[in-house]
Write a protein that holds these residues in place. Structure first.
Motif, PDB file in Angstrom:
ATOM      1  N   GLY A  17       0.052  -1.052  -2.214  1.00 12.58           N
ATOM      2  CA  GLY A  17       1.481  -0.843  -2.052  1.00 12.58           C
ATOM      3  C   GLY A  17       1.916  -0.454  -0.657  1.00 12.58           C
ATOM      4  N   ASP A  18       0.980  -0.339   0.274  1.00 16.06           N
ATOM      5  CA  ASP A  18       1.302   0.047   1.642  1.00 16.06           C
ATOM      6  C   ASP A  18       1.757  -1.163   2.456  1.00 16.06           C
ATOM      7  OD1 ASP A  18       0.559   2.638   1.016  1.00 16.06           O
ATOM      8  OD2 ASP A  18      -1.492   2.397   1.759  1.00 16.06           O
ATOM      9  N   TRP A  19       2.319  -0.876   3.630  1.00 14.43           N
ATOM     10  CA  TRP A  19       2.828  -1.927   4.514  1.00 14.43           C
ATOM     11  C   TRP A  19       2.064  -1.954   5.828  1.00 14.43           C
ATOM     12  CZ3 TRP A  19       6.495  -5.811   4.585  1.00 14.43           C
ATOM     13  CH2 TRP A  19       7.309  -5.942   3.442  1.00 14.43           C
ATOM     14  N   THR A  25       6.894  -9.988   1.944  1.00  9.29           N
ATOM     15  CA  THR A  25       6.817  -9.103   0.785  1.00  9.29           C
ATOM     16  C   THR A  25       5.611  -9.385  -0.100  1.00  9.29           C
ATOM     17  OG1 THR A  25       8.233 -10.561  -0.529  1.00  9.29           O
ATOM     18  CG2 THR A  25       9.322  -8.846   0.755  1.00  9.29           C
ATOM     19  N   ARG A  63       2.948  -7.444   1.741  1.00  8.70           N
ATOM     20  CA  ARG A  63       3.455  -6.283   2.457  1.00  8.70           C
ATOM     21  C   ARG A  63       2.965  -6.274   3.905  1.00  8.70           C
ATOM     22  NH1 ARG A  63       5.460  -1.312  -1.000  1.00  8.70           N
ATOM     23  NH2 ARG A  63       6.391  -2.520  -2.695  1.00  8.70           N
ATOM     24  N   THR A  76       4.243   5.043  -0.560  1.00 11.53           N
ATOM     25  CA  THR A  76       4.022   3.984   0.412  1.00 11.53           C
ATOM     26  C   THR A  76       3.662   4.577   1.757  1.00 11.53           C
ATOM     27  OG1 THR A  76       5.615   2.510  -0.669  1.00 11.53           O
ATOM     28  CG2 THR A  76       5.060   2.014   1.618  1.00 11.53           C
ATOM     29  N   VAL A 116       2.828   3.319   5.821  1.00 12.12           N
ATOM     30  CA  VAL A 116       3.027   2.195   6.739  1.00 12.12           C
ATOM     31  C   VAL A 116       2.052   2.319   7.906  1.00 12.12           C
ATOM     32  CG1 VAL A 116       4.645   1.011   8.262  1.00 12.12           C
ATOM     33  CG2 VAL A 116       5.451   1.986   6.100  1.00 12.12           C
TER      34      VAL A 116
END
Length: 347
Positions: free
Chosen positions: A77-79, A115, A118, A147, A149
């Motif tokens: 779920g991280d970016w 998306t 991610r 999340t 980043v």
């Protein structure tokens, strides 16, 4: 700032560290595979530029350990917010390598759906993506999302105002961001000494109250340990971390650059002795043949995918300009469509 964190010496021997533990061998073998594929991707992309299949390619040859570790420590779920040089990181994150290179081919938009994995679009302007990364991280916090980043940049980006604004905002709002500065010693042709006289770029975190770590950027084991800890800190409310990776750009800035005009080949050769692949391969006791077939399959996919010539669709000019097309945009699209249809009518 203390000396750089290191777990593996350039000759592949262990460099004990009191704080950071060595990742297990299974993890390191998996990352060695990623390094091999990343190096082959860099080589093939360079060849595709010379063949006219890519417009430009900023190689990360020599920096693959930074690329691989940055993506590997992230959770689903991280970016990841990459720069133009971080193709290997995007591929490690799961983006199709052909799609990643579409932007550098000159095709529309960034070539992939940000998306889906991610992974934000690769950023060419220096440091602008850092503000976007902090914004995504802060928005996630406001929405109660788990999340983190990972924001990548080079040493040149630390000379931009956006870099400082991003660090300051992240610190004030304790945004879950990990800033990874890949210090490869040159911002195009400008050496680090002409950018900063700070003892290290990691020291810049002190002024913003951001924890900072200097790490050997050619040691994938140390990178995994340091970046992994930073991601955990961010995910548990500890706020941002600034990590400086001490590494080197072996190839020229891009195919349009003549690196011999601003650096000596002896300097390049000295850094070749610190190659991240050789270091990890020696530690793991591998022969160098491992994953070679898979790497060649990747190269073949790139050659095939980037050699395909698709007919451009003029209607794509109007796609993704606005979430809801404006009346003016719709009128322009209709006008173009009418002109195309008129051209197809027999005289």
């Amino acid at each position: 700032m203390t000396e750089a964190v290191r777990l593996l010496n350039p000759d592949g021997t262990v460099h004990p560290d009191a704080r950071y533990a060595m990742p297990d061998r299974a993890e390191l073998r998996a990352r060695y595979r990623s390094l091999v594929l990343g190096r082959r991707l860099n080589e093939q992309a360079g060849a595709l530029v010379r063949q006219g299949k890519l417009a430009v390619y900023p190689s990360s040859h020599g920096q693959e350990a930074c690329q691989v570790a940055a993506a590997a420590v992230l959770r689903p779920g991280d970016w990841l917010f990459p720069t133009y040089r971080d193709t290997v990181a995007a591929v490690e994150r799961g983006v199709d390598p052909v799609e990643v290179l579409m932007m550098l081919r000159g095709d529309w938009h960034c070539g992939y759906d940000p998306t889906a994995h991610r992974v934000a679009p690769q950023s060419t302007p220096l440091a602008t993506q850092l503000l976007h990364a902090v914004g995504v991280a802060h928005a996630a916090t406001l929405k109660g999302e788990d999340t983190v980043v990972m924001a990548l940049c080079g040493d040149g980006a630390t000379s931009e105002g956006d870099f400082h604004e991003a660090l300051n905002f992240a610190a004030v709002f304790r945004a879950p961001v990990v800033f990874l500065v890949q210090n490869n010693k040159y911002a195009i042709s400008v050496p680090l000494a002409r950018q900063s006289v700070a003892p290290s770029l990691a020291d810049k975190g002190i002024g913003y109250g951001v924890p900072a770590v200097l790490v050997d950027g050619n040691d994938v084991a140390a990178l995994l340990a340091v970046l992994g800890e930073a991601v955990t800190r961010a995910a548990t409310g500890g706020g941002p971390t600034l990590v400086e990776a001490d590494t080197y750009r072996i190839e020229a800035h891009t195919n349009a650059d003549d690196a011999t005009r601003y650096r000596d080949e002896s300097e390049v050769e000295e850094w070749r002795t610190r190659d991240p692949l050789t270091r990890l391969r020696t530690y793991l006791g591998l022969t160098g043949e491992e994953f070679r077939d898979e790497a060649e399959e990747l190269a073949a996919r790139l050659r095939t995918g980037l050699s395909a010539e698709g007919a451009p669709d003029p209607a794509e000019l109007f796609a993704h300009v606005h979430a809801t097309p404006t009346p003016q945009l719709t009128a322009q699209a209709d006008l173009l469509q009418a002109e195309l249809e008129a051209e197809e009518e027999p005289a």
